[in-house]
Design a protein around this motif. Structure first.
Motif, short mmCIF file in Angstrom:
data_model
loop_
_atom_site.label_atom_id
_atom_site.label_comp_id
_atom_site.label_asym_id
_atom_site.label_seq_id
_atom_site.Cartn_x
_atom_site.Cartn_y
_atom_site.Cartn_z
N LEU A 45 0.83 -1.21 0.00
CA LEU A 45 0.00 0.00 0.00
C LEU A 45 0.86 1.25 0.00
CD1 LEU A 45 -2.73 -0.95 2.63
CD2 LEU A 45 -2.67 -1.46 0.18
N SER A 46 0.35 2.27 -0.65
CA SER A 46 1.02 3.56 -0.72
C SER A 46 0.24 4.60 0.07
CB SER A 46 1.13 4.00 -2.18
OG SER A 46 1.34 5.39 -2.30
N SER A 47 0.94 5.56 0.68
CA SER A 47 0.28 6.64 1.40
C SER A 47 -0.52 7.53 0.48
CB SER A 47 1.31 7.47 2.17
OG SER A 47 2.27 8.03 1.28
N ARG A 48 -0.32 7.40 -0.82
CA ARG A 48 -1.08 8.18 -1.80
C ARG A 48 -2.27 7.41 -2.36
NH1 ARG A 48 3.20 11.91 -5.26
NH2 ARG A 48 4.08 12.99 -3.45
N GLY A 49 -2.58 6.27 -1.75
CA GLY A 49 -3.75 5.51 -2.16
C GLY A 49 -3.47 4.36 -3.08
N GLY A 50 -2.23 4.11 -3.41
CA GLY A 50 -1.89 3.01 -4.31
C GLY A 50 -2.06 1.65 -3.64
N VAL A 51 -2.55 0.70 -4.40
CA VAL A 51 -2.71 -0.67 -3.93
C VAL A 51 -2.05 -1.60 -4.93
CG1 VAL A 51 -4.35 -2.51 -3.33
CG2 VAL A 51 -4.89 -0.12 -2.81
N CYS A 52 -1.12 -2.43 -4.46
CA CYS A 52 -0.42 -3.40 -5.30
C CYS A 52 -0.35 -4.73 -4.58
CB CYS A 52 1.00 -2.91 -5.61
SG CYS A 52 1.12 -1.59 -6.84
N SER A 53 0.19 -5.71 -5.27
CA SER A 53 0.47 -7.02 -4.69
C SER A 53 1.99 -7.19 -4.62
CB SER A 53 -0.16 -8.12 -5.53
OG SER A 53 -1.57 -7.95 -5.63
N GLY A 54 2.44 -8.21 -3.91
CA GLY A 54 3.86 -8.48 -3.81
C GLY A 54 4.12 -9.95 -3.54
N VAL A 55 5.35 -10.39 -3.83
CA VAL A 55 5.75 -11.78 -3.68
C VAL A 55 6.77 -11.89 -2.56
CG1 VAL A 55 6.84 -13.76 -4.82
CG2 VAL A 55 5.37 -12.22 -6.14
N VAL A 56 6.54 -12.81 -1.63
CA VAL A 56 7.43 -13.00 -0.49
C VAL A 56 8.66 -13.81 -0.94
CG1 VAL A 56 7.67 -13.99 1.82
CG2 VAL A 56 5.48 -12.96 1.11
N LEU A 57 9.86 -13.23 -0.76
CA LEU A 57 11.10 -13.94 -1.06
C LEU A 57 11.79 -14.42 0.21
CD1 LEU A 57 12.70 -11.80 -3.92
CD2 LEU A 57 10.98 -13.61 -4.05
N ALA A 58 11.49 -13.80 1.32
CA ALA A 58 12.05 -14.14 2.62
C ALA A 58 11.18 -13.42 3.65
CB ALA A 58 13.51 -13.67 2.73
N PRO A 59 11.30 -13.76 4.94
CA PRO A 59 10.43 -13.11 5.93
C PRO A 59 10.49 -11.59 5.94
CG PRO A 59 11.47 -15.04 6.89
CD PRO A 59 12.08 -14.86 5.53
N ASP A 195 -3.27 -5.66 -8.93
CA ASP A 195 -2.56 -6.92 -9.17
C ASP A 195 -1.09 -6.70 -9.52
OD1 ASP A 195 -4.71 -8.67 -8.68
OD2 ASP A 195 -5.51 -8.31 -10.67
N SER A 196 -0.69 -5.45 -9.79
CA SER A 196 0.71 -5.18 -10.08
C SER A 196 1.60 -5.72 -8.96
CB SER A 196 0.96 -3.68 -10.20
OG SER A 196 0.62 -3.21 -11.47
N GLY A 197 2.70 -6.35 -9.35
CA GLY A 197 3.63 -6.91 -8.37
C GLY A 197 3.28 -8.31 -7.94
N GLY A 198 2.11 -8.79 -8.34
CA GLY A 198 1.68 -10.14 -7.97
C GLY A 198 2.38 -11.20 -8.80
N PRO A 199 2.29 -12.45 -8.37
CA PRO A 199 3.02 -13.53 -9.03
C PRO A 199 2.40 -13.99 -10.34
CG PRO A 199 1.68 -14.41 -7.25
CD PRO A 199 1.56 -12.92 -7.16
#
Length: 249
Positions: A45-59, A195-199
């Motif tokens: 999440l972005s402080s400017r309202g952006g919502v994305c996804s992300g992939v866990v590579l490590a904790p 969905d940007s950044g998602g797998p």
């Protein structure tokens, strides 16, 4: 148009801990929140309202799209705890790929739209590090696209649940060593805002991360991702600087 920003009210609802309506993600996809792929995915999440996804590579390490982490905004990694309550984790560092170009889509320039995020504290043990792959999928190969984005174009409250769709690779501009494109030939199915950044996965291995989509309101048409294999040296170098060895299979 791309996958960069969902409505600010969604991010505000998450930050304030408000409950979301029953939600879906990936236009035309299915709820896959109990899958192994979901265990390796978070929201960014972005402080400017952006919502994305992300992939866990490590904790403490998250891979996402460059446009999800670039710029002056403050970013947090979001998930829900075992009780269903929203959690926002601050970042201790950000590395945007040096080949990222914010104006690439409009100007039709090359861009490596990737970023790595280092968390200030680790994710809970229920998250599992994803295995990355150098595979270069060709036309006709079916890959799984996943993310927390909108299930209904233009409806910010349809975001927040991890969903997936199996889509075939297409080559509208021939084979690329940077990008992969997916497109369903039937009903509109594919990536949407958030969905940007998602797998994008071949079975259990992540071969790309989503960066852009076309279609009605930027959803359900072509889904585009950055291939990870050609960027392995950069991913491994940044991760090593942060004390992590990324798993490749």
């Amino acid at each position: 148009m791309g996958l960069r920003w969902a409505a600010p009210c969604l991010a505000a609802a998450l930050v304030l801990g408000s409950g979301l309506l029953p939600a879906r993600a990936v236009t035309g996809g299915r709820d896959d929140s109990a899958s192994g792929l979901a265990r390796a995915a978070v929201m960014v999440l972005s402080s400017r309202g952006g919502v994305c996804s992300g992939v866990v590579l490590a904790p403490r390490i998250i891979l996402t799209a460059g446009h999800c982490a670039a710029g002056p905004a403050e970013h947090r990694v979001h998930f829900r705890d075992e009780a269903g309550q929203p959690v926002l984790l601050p970042l201790a560092g950000t590395a945007v790929h040096p080949g990222y170009d914010a104006g690439a889509i409009a100007a039709r320039r090359r861009s490596i739209d990737l970023a790595l995020l280092r968390l200030a504290e680790p994710l809970p043990a229920r998250f599992a590090a994803a295995a990355l792959s150098e595979e270069m999928p060709r036309a006709g190969t079916r890959l799984t696209l996943g993310g927390y984005g909108l299930a209904r174009p233009g409806d910010a409250r349809s975001s927040g649940t991890f969903r997936t769709a199996a889509l075939p690779v297409v080559e509208p501009h021939g084979q690329s060593r940077i990008l992969v494109w997916l497109k369903d030939t039937g009903d509109p199915v594919g990536a949407c805002e958030g969905d940007s950044g998602g797998p994008i996965a071949a079975e259990t291995r992540i071969v790309a991360v989503t960066t852009w989509a076309s279609g009605a309101k930027g959803c359900g048409g072509f889904s585009q991702g950055v291939l990870l294999g050609p960027q392995r040296a950069w991913i491994d170098r940044i991760a090593a600087e942060w004390g992590v060895a990324v798993r490749w299979e």
